[in-house]
Scaffold this motif. Structure first.
Motif, PDB file in Angstrom:
ATOM      1  N   GLY A  20      40.862  31.177  33.233  1.00 20.43           N
ATOM      2  CA  GLY A  20      39.697  30.333  33.656  1.00 20.43           C
ATOM      3  C   GLY A  20      39.512  29.158  33.050  1.00 20.43           C
ATOM      4  N   GLY A  21      38.223  28.558  33.175  1.00 21.64           N
ATOM      5  CA  GLY A  21      37.023  29.323  33.397  1.00 21.64           C
ATOM      6  C   GLY A  21      36.749  30.622  32.561  1.00 21.64           C
ATOM      7  N   THR A  22      35.942  31.408  32.966  1.00 24.98           N
ATOM      8  CA  THR A  22      35.546  32.629  32.319  1.00 24.98           C
ATOM      9  C   THR A  22      35.726  33.851  33.255  1.00 24.98           C
ATOM     10  OG1 THR A  22      33.897  31.183  30.982  1.00 24.98           O
ATOM     11  CG2 THR A  22      33.970  33.606  30.674  1.00 24.98           C
ATOM     12  N   PRO A  23      36.745  34.473  33.190  1.00 29.61           N
ATOM     13  CA  PRO A  23      37.023  35.601  34.214  1.00 29.61           C
ATOM     14  C   PRO A  23      35.934  36.722  33.872  1.00 29.61           C
ATOM     15  CG  PRO A  23      39.167  34.853  33.344  1.00 29.61           C
ATOM     16  CD  PRO A  23      38.071  34.285  32.753  1.00 29.61           C
ATOM     17  N   SER A  24      35.500  36.717  32.524  1.00 32.98           N
ATOM     18  CA  SER A  24      34.654  38.010  32.256  1.00 32.98           C
ATOM     19  C   SER A  24      33.378  37.597  32.904  1.00 32.98           C
ATOM     20  CB  SER A  24      34.677  38.247  30.899  1.00 32.98           C
ATOM     21  OG  SER A  24      34.155  37.053  30.244  1.00 32.98           O
ATOM     22  N   ILE A  25      33.060  36.540  33.568  1.00 31.10           N
ATOM     23  CA  ILE A  25      31.878  36.400  34.017  1.00 31.10           C
ATOM     24  C   ILE A  25      31.525  36.969  35.440  1.00 31.10           C
ATOM     25  CG2 ILE A  25      32.099  34.321  35.598  1.00 31.10           C
ATOM     26  CD1 ILE A  25      29.942  32.936  34.061  1.00 31.10           C
ATOM     27  N   LEU A  26      32.579  37.500  36.142  1.00 32.46           N
ATOM     28  CA  LEU A  26      32.708  38.203  37.287  1.00 32.46           C
ATOM     29  C   LEU A  26      32.223  39.755  37.086  1.00 32.46           C
ATOM     30  CD1 LEU A  26      36.217  37.490  39.001  1.00 32.46           C
ATOM     31  CD2 LEU A  26      34.351  36.271  39.402  1.00 32.46           C
ATOM     32  N   SER A  27      31.580  40.186  38.340  1.00 30.55           N
ATOM     33  CA  SER A  27      31.127  41.676  38.107  1.00 30.55           C
ATOM     34  C   SER A  27      32.282  42.448  38.247  1.00 30.55           C
ATOM     35  CB  SER A  27      30.143  41.883  39.272  1.00 30.55           C
ATOM     36  OG  SER A  27      30.838  41.847  40.516  1.00 30.55           O
ATOM     37  N   ILE A  28      32.399  43.758  37.690  1.00 32.32           N
ATOM     38  CA  ILE A  28      33.541  44.812  37.855  1.00 32.32           C
ATOM     39  C   ILE A  28      33.639  44.965  39.476  1.00 32.32           C
ATOM     40  CG2 ILE A  28      33.915  47.154  37.537  1.00 32.32           C
ATOM     41  CD1 ILE A  28      34.062  45.452  34.884  1.00 32.32           C
ATOM     42  N   PRO A  29      33.022  44.972  40.462  1.00 27.73           N
ATOM     43  CA  PRO A  29      33.044  45.126  41.731  1.00 27.73           C
ATOM     44  C   PRO A  29      33.978  43.873  42.371  1.00 27.73           C
ATOM     45  CG  PRO A  29      30.999  45.855  41.605  1.00 27.73           C
ATOM     46  CD  PRO A  29      31.165  45.375  40.219  1.00 27.73           C
ATOM     47  N   GLN A  30      33.592  42.647  41.526  1.00 26.92           N
ATOM     48  CA  GLN A  30      34.740  41.408  42.357  1.00 26.92           C
ATOM     49  C   GLN A  30      35.825  41.582  41.454  1.00 26.92           C
ATOM     50  OE1 GLN A  30      31.539  38.542  40.637  1.00 26.92           O
ATOM     51  NE2 GLN A  30      30.683  38.211  42.874  1.00 26.92           N
ATOM     52  N   LEU A  31      35.884  41.979  40.215  1.00 24.95           N
ATOM     53  CA  LEU A  31      37.301  42.195  39.590  1.00 24.95           C
ATOM     54  C   LEU A  31      38.140  43.311  40.465  1.00 24.95           C
ATOM     55  CD1 LEU A  31      36.470  42.132  35.688  1.00 24.95           C
ATOM     56  CD2 LEU A  31      38.129  40.482  37.140  1.00 24.95           C
ATOM     57  N   LYS A  32      37.391  44.230  40.777  1.00 26.81           N
ATOM     58  CA  LYS A  32      38.079  45.346  41.651  1.00 26.81           C
ATOM     59  C   LYS A  32      38.727  44.813  42.683  1.00 26.81           C
ATOM     60  CE  LYS A  32      37.867  50.384  42.553  1.00 26.81           C
ATOM     61  NZ  LYS A  32      38.661  50.034  43.861  1.00 26.81           N
ATOM     62  N   LYS A  33      37.931  44.107  43.562  1.00 30.19           N
ATOM     63  CA  LYS A  33      38.282  43.495  44.741  1.00 30.19           C
ATOM     64  C   LYS A  33      39.619  42.497  44.754  1.00 30.19           C
ATOM     65  CE  LYS A  33      36.457  41.475  48.919  1.00 30.19           C
ATOM     66  NZ  LYS A  33      35.193  41.121  49.733  1.00 30.19           N
TER      67      LYS A  33
END
Length: 374
Positions: free
Chosen positions: A60-73
């Protein structure tokens, strides 16, 4: 070995030195995740069956800013659309985003490598960089990640912060080694025009450290990490044995990869291309059934020069025979004079299989590469 790079173009706040594509406006974060998934499904044939996907990298950016459900998607979309035999899955993260539960959920998802943006262990420097974490969080994060079960951890550091001496940098390195990371990436603080530092420099509010000061800090970095058992396998990257970044190594070795998300780059083995670097336009194009991807034209000379530039930065160096067989260019013959001069200066090492930089040469990598270009 092929890889997938996912560009997550959001950050909590803007670092003063960063010129990567990102936005602090996260109002369309959910739509962005949906469009990244759509792009993944639309471009599943881009790599044209170059082999199974073996590396995934969330950058990124900052990938860790995503929620776990968003990462999972996103993760599930990759698995649904690609033949994956994963050897490594990396996620870039900031220390303040990683609590015990988040770490455990990332690990259970399949992410097995974290690249953590530490940058410094000194609070005033972190504040100057406008980082969202503090030194205490930096000092605790590796322990937390190890406890969660991560076995491969990388830290990012910045050197070249203007100072009267090198004591601050030496303390940062000592604090880093206390954490015992598997991998360390370290980059020089540079002033880019469109960043806060660029504006400050133009107004006379900031002055970049001298080239000599930066070079001295690079030499301290090399010496300190080499003595601690780290291998400098690329100019900015150091790792313990068997802890090299597979994904990034593939970039330098010219391995095909697919990049999705705004601003992401791709390479299919012969052609390069990039996505539009604009969050709103990226989303709108995909929603309208259009592609944000544009192919870049690479001439035969471009491909040769690119190979020289990237290969020379690594411990593996330039392979003259590969260059001759694959790109029809005889470097040893065409640049014999320049190569001999660099050998005599002690900045290049030559054998039949490789041309590599000496430690002294690593300070001059871009200059040496430019003299070897067509």
């Amino acid at each position: 070995m092929s890889g997938i790079y996912i560009h997550i173009p959001f950050c909590l706040q803007a670092c003063t030195y960063c010129d990567f594509h990102f936005s602090t406006n996260r109002s369309n974060q959910s739509e962005m995740v949906d469009m990244i998934c759509l792009e993944l499904s639309q471009r599943k044939n881009y790599l044209n069956q170059k082999g199974p996907i073996e590396t995934i990298y969330f950058g990124g950016g900052t990938p860790s800013i995503l929620s776990i459900p968003q990462l999972k998607k996103i993760w599930d979309t990759i698995l649904d659309n690609f033949d994956c035999k994963l050897q490594e899955a990396t996620l870039e993260a900031n220390p303040d985003d990683l609590d015990e539960q988040t770490l455990a959920e990332m690990l259970s998802l399949g992410i097995d490598r974290l690249s953590i943006g530490i940058q410094s262990f000194h609070d005033p420097v972190l504040q100057f960089y406008n980082r969202s974490h503090n030194a205490k969080e930096s000092q605790e994060i590796i322990k937390k990640a190890r406890k969660a079960g991560f076995t491969t951890l990388s830290m990012d550091l910045i050197y070249g912060f203007p100072s009267n001496d090198h004591s601050l940098w030496e303390r940062d390195l000592a604090a880093t080694l206390e954490q015992e990371p598997d991998h360390i990436s370290s980059y020089c603080l540079t002033v880019e025009p469109k960043t806060a530092l660029g504006v400050w420099e133009k107004k006379g509010k900031f002055k970049e450290a001298s080239e000599d000061f930066q070079a001295e800090q690079f030499e301290i970095l090399q010496k300190t990490l080499n003595q601690a058992g780290y291998i400098q396998y690329e100019i900015s990257n150091f790792a313990k044995e068997n802890a090299f970044s597979l994904h990034n190594s593939n970039y330098w070795k010219g391995t095909p990869y697919l990049g999705v998300g705004p601003g992401a780059h791709s390479f299919d083995g012969k052609h390069r291309g990039h996505n539009l670097s604009h969050n709103g336009k990226y989303i709108k194009l995909l929603e309208n059934g259009e592609s944000p991807f544009k192919e870049d034209f690479l001439s035969p000379e471009d491909r040769i020069n690119e190979y020289i530039l990237t290969s020379l930065r690594t411990m593996w160096g330039i392979n003259p025979l590969w260059l001759k067989n694959h790109l029809k260019y005889e470097l040893l013959l065409n640049k014999a004079k320049e190569i001999k001069t660099f050998q005599e200066q002690g900045v290049l090492k030559i054998n039949e299989e490789s041309i590599t930089l000496t430690d002294k040469g690593k300070l001059l990598a871009d200059y040496i590469a430019s003299k070897l270009f067509i």
